[in-house]
Design an enzyme around this catalytic site. Structure first.
Site, PDB file in Angstrom:
ATOM      1  N   ASP A 217       8.401  -4.814  -1.410  1.00  0.00           N
ATOM      2  CA  ASP A 217       7.600  -3.613  -1.647  1.00  0.00           C
ATOM      3  C   ASP A 217       7.982  -2.500  -0.673  1.00  0.00           C
ATOM      4  OD1 ASP A 217       6.486  -5.112   0.510  1.00  0.00           O
ATOM      5  OD2 ASP A 217       4.755  -3.789   0.442  1.00  0.00           O
ATOM      6  N   GLU A 218       7.641  -1.285  -1.040  1.00  0.00           N
ATOM      7  CA  GLU A 218       7.720  -0.116  -0.157  1.00  0.00           C
ATOM      8  C   GLU A 218       9.081   0.020   0.533  1.00  0.00           C
ATOM      9  OE1 GLU A 218       2.956   0.085   0.822  1.00  0.00           O
ATOM     10  OE2 GLU A 218       4.227  -1.138   2.107  1.00  0.00           O
ATOM     11  N   ALA A 219      10.127  -0.273  -0.206  1.00  0.00           N
ATOM     12  CA  ALA A 219      11.479  -0.116   0.329  1.00  0.00           C
ATOM     13  C   ALA A 219      11.946   1.320   0.062  1.00  0.00           C
ATOM     14  CB  ALA A 219      12.417  -1.135  -0.310  1.00  0.00           C
TER      15      ALA A 219
ATOM     16  N   ARG B 179       0.858  -1.185   0.000  1.00  0.00           N
ATOM     17  CA  ARG B 179       0.000   0.000   0.000  1.00  0.00           C
ATOM     18  C   ARG B 179       0.888   1.226   0.000  1.00  0.00           C
ATOM     19  NH1 ARG B 179       1.215  -2.790   3.957  1.00  0.00           N
ATOM     20  NH2 ARG B 179      -0.817  -3.722   4.191  1.00  0.00           N
TER      21      ARG B 179
END
Length: 539
Positions: free
Chosen positions: A345-347, A2
């Site tokens: 994700d979302e790194a 997200r």
């Protein structure tokens, strides 16, 4: 999973709903019901009015009636006998019948038959034939028999699902169903990192998934708020990193024996477990557990909030890759399935260059320990390993560049699992009045979770239909703490995603009729579900 920075602080609302249990939750104008009688005991849906919809239905002939003297006749093999005992365990409490599971041929009762010559049925297909004297389920492989049993239980009156003696008759419409799945991968994910769920709670969810022919169970085991699986070579991951959860509540973790119990239970339902170790971001619990995995050598405090994108392993340190290899080695050793999910994700705290370097080494570790890589679709921004799988969680509004990045990876051989957040994320609110869940991907009513076609979802970005390995319905747990809450968010939306994976494109208007008939069945099984006003549920 997200976008970062989109969560409100939900802890006050969480306290209001955490103890709601099996009660009603606001949202979409509906509540949940348990214990209503459903349709009259003798009511039987038409052949094929099940979920997921079968591939081929040919009604005709006389209906089959399960009688008090019926037996469940099985091929003389341990696996087929086990499926027979599973079916008997469903039918005996409600019917009151003995239903002995008997090896060998016969013309009466329910027959479960493996026929290797039935090549057209593949690994998971089945044929169900119903007539006056016999009800037969035939498959090439045991998984197909198991899926056929799920169809059979839906063709019997809903009261057959109850655990107490009910009144029959127990009838199935006459005719033949021949059924094979559209996609090989039909998944559901449960987040046990944000809030921990016990082995029994996880097994309960697996049992609910199996009814709708889900064959893959993705277990999100690690995140900023908690590390939930024991790793012998790094014990503080659970003693420190697993000690809390969102909002500061108690944490928890699975021992390796408990994890194996989950894996074995899933296998008994013909479901493959995909463990996820989220890297290099979503690692605050790791960085609190081991100081040396931080670039400055100082341990971080435990994190119990819901923001994302701020944490990262120290990509430049050799010890980071010792850690990654140890974790992947130990998890791979206790996971018999093909896949190991490494997040990705979302790194946002990792530079693109560092991310690419890290992912190359992490993917190599997965291959070294005999598994196939799965990662969230941001992994397509790095060089994906041969045969690896990207899990797409974007929405209809995802930036075109990101979709094109995924398409480029597909052209190089990557496969896709589709989990569009505005269609398949089961933690999205049903409507603006829903107390549980989030809404960063929009409001996802029961109709929206169904009204999409996986084969066409990324066609505008140049992704061909044959690149889609399957679909998955994730259930994130930032706001969920009880089984009742999990169920209310998952059901009935999960059924729509399951049908997308098994049957393909159908109309919402046709589907909603079949979905309505699932209400009494969910109630009979004690499943808390959302009675959306968009469906004409039986009273």
């Amino acid at each position: 999973m997200r976008p970062p920075g989109t969560f409100p602080r939900l802890f006050g609302a969480l306290l209001l709903v955490a103890g709601a249990g099996a009660g009603c939750f606001a949202g979409d104008g509906g509540g949940s019901r348990q214990g209503s009688g459903g349709p009259a005991p003798g009511a039987v849906p038409a052949l094929g009015r099940v979920v997921p919809a079968p591939a081929s239905v040919k009604p005709g002939g006389t209906l089959y009636t399960l009688g008090a003297k019926a037996a469940i006749r099985v091929d003389d093999s341990p696996e087929v006998r086990r499926i027979g005992e599973y079916l008997a365990g469903i039918l005996r409490p409600s019917t009151g019948y003995a239903l002995p599971v008997t090896p060998g041929p016969g013309t009466d009762g329910v027959q479960l038959r493996l026929r290797p010559s039935e090549r057209a049925l593949g690994e998971e297909g089945y044929r169900l034939e119903s007539s006056a004297g016999t009800l037969a389920v035939t498959a090439r492989e045991p998984a197909g028999l198991f899926h056929g049993v799920q169809t059979l239980r839906q063709l019997l009156p809903a009261a057959v699902e109850r655990r107490t003696l009910q009144t029959g008759p127990w009838t199935v419409p006459g005719g033949t169903i021949t059924d094979t799945p559209r996609y090989a991968y039909r998944g559901a994910m449960l987040d046990v990192a944000r809030h921990f769920f016990t082995v029994d709670q996880v097994k309960r969810y697996i049992d609910q998934l199996a009814v709708y022919k889900i064959n893959t169970f993705h277990l999100h085991l690690t995140d900023d708020q908690g590390w939930r699986i024991a790793v012998d070579s790094w014990p503080a991951l659970v003693t420190v990193g697993g000690s809390t959860s969102v909002g500061g509540g108690p944490g928890g973790h699975y021992t390796k024996a408990q994890y194996r119990e989950i894996v074995d239970h899933a296998a008994s339902r013909y479901m493959e477990v995909v463990p996820e170790i989220d890297l290099p971001g979503h690692t605050a619990a790791v960085l609190a557990s081991y100081a040396e995995l931080n670039c400055d050598g100082e341990a971080r405090p435990l994190y119990t909030g819901v923001d994302v994108g701020f944490s990262s392993l120290c990509v430049d340190k050799p010890v980071t890759y010792d850690f990654v290899d140890d974790v992947i080695r130990e998890i791979a050793a206790i996971t018999p399935g093909r896949y190991l999910h490494i997040g990705g994700d979302e790194a946002d705290s990792t530079s693109p260059e560092d991310y690419a370097a890290f992912m190359a080494k992490a993917q190599a570790a997965v291959a070294r320990h005999g598994k196939t890589v799965v990662g969230w679709h941001q992994i397509a921004g790095s060089e994906m390993a041969e045969g690896s799988v990207a899990q797409y969680w974007g929405t209809d509004g995802t930036e075109p560049g990101e979709r094109e990045e995924v398409a480029a990876a597909v052209k190089k051989g990557a496969r896709l699992i589709l989990s569009p957040a505005d269609r398949a994320y089961l933690d999205m609110k049903y409507d603006s009045g829903t107390q549980l869940g989030l809404k960063w991907a929009g409001l996802v009513g029961v109709d929206r979770s169904y009204d999409w076609d996986p084969s066409e979802y990324l066609a505008d970005a140049g992704v061909p239909a044959d690149a889609v390995l399957g679909v998955e319905a994730p259930l994130w747990s930032e706001t969920l703490t009880t089984s009742a809450q999990l169920e209310w968010m998952a059901f009935p939306r999960l059924l729509g995603v399951a049908e997308k994976g098994w049957s393909g494109a159908r109309s919402w208007e046709e589907y909603r009729v079949r979905l309505a008939e699932q209400g009494p069945r969910l109630e009979a099984r004690g499943v808390v579900y959302h009675r959306s006003p968009k469906v004409d549920w039986p009273e």
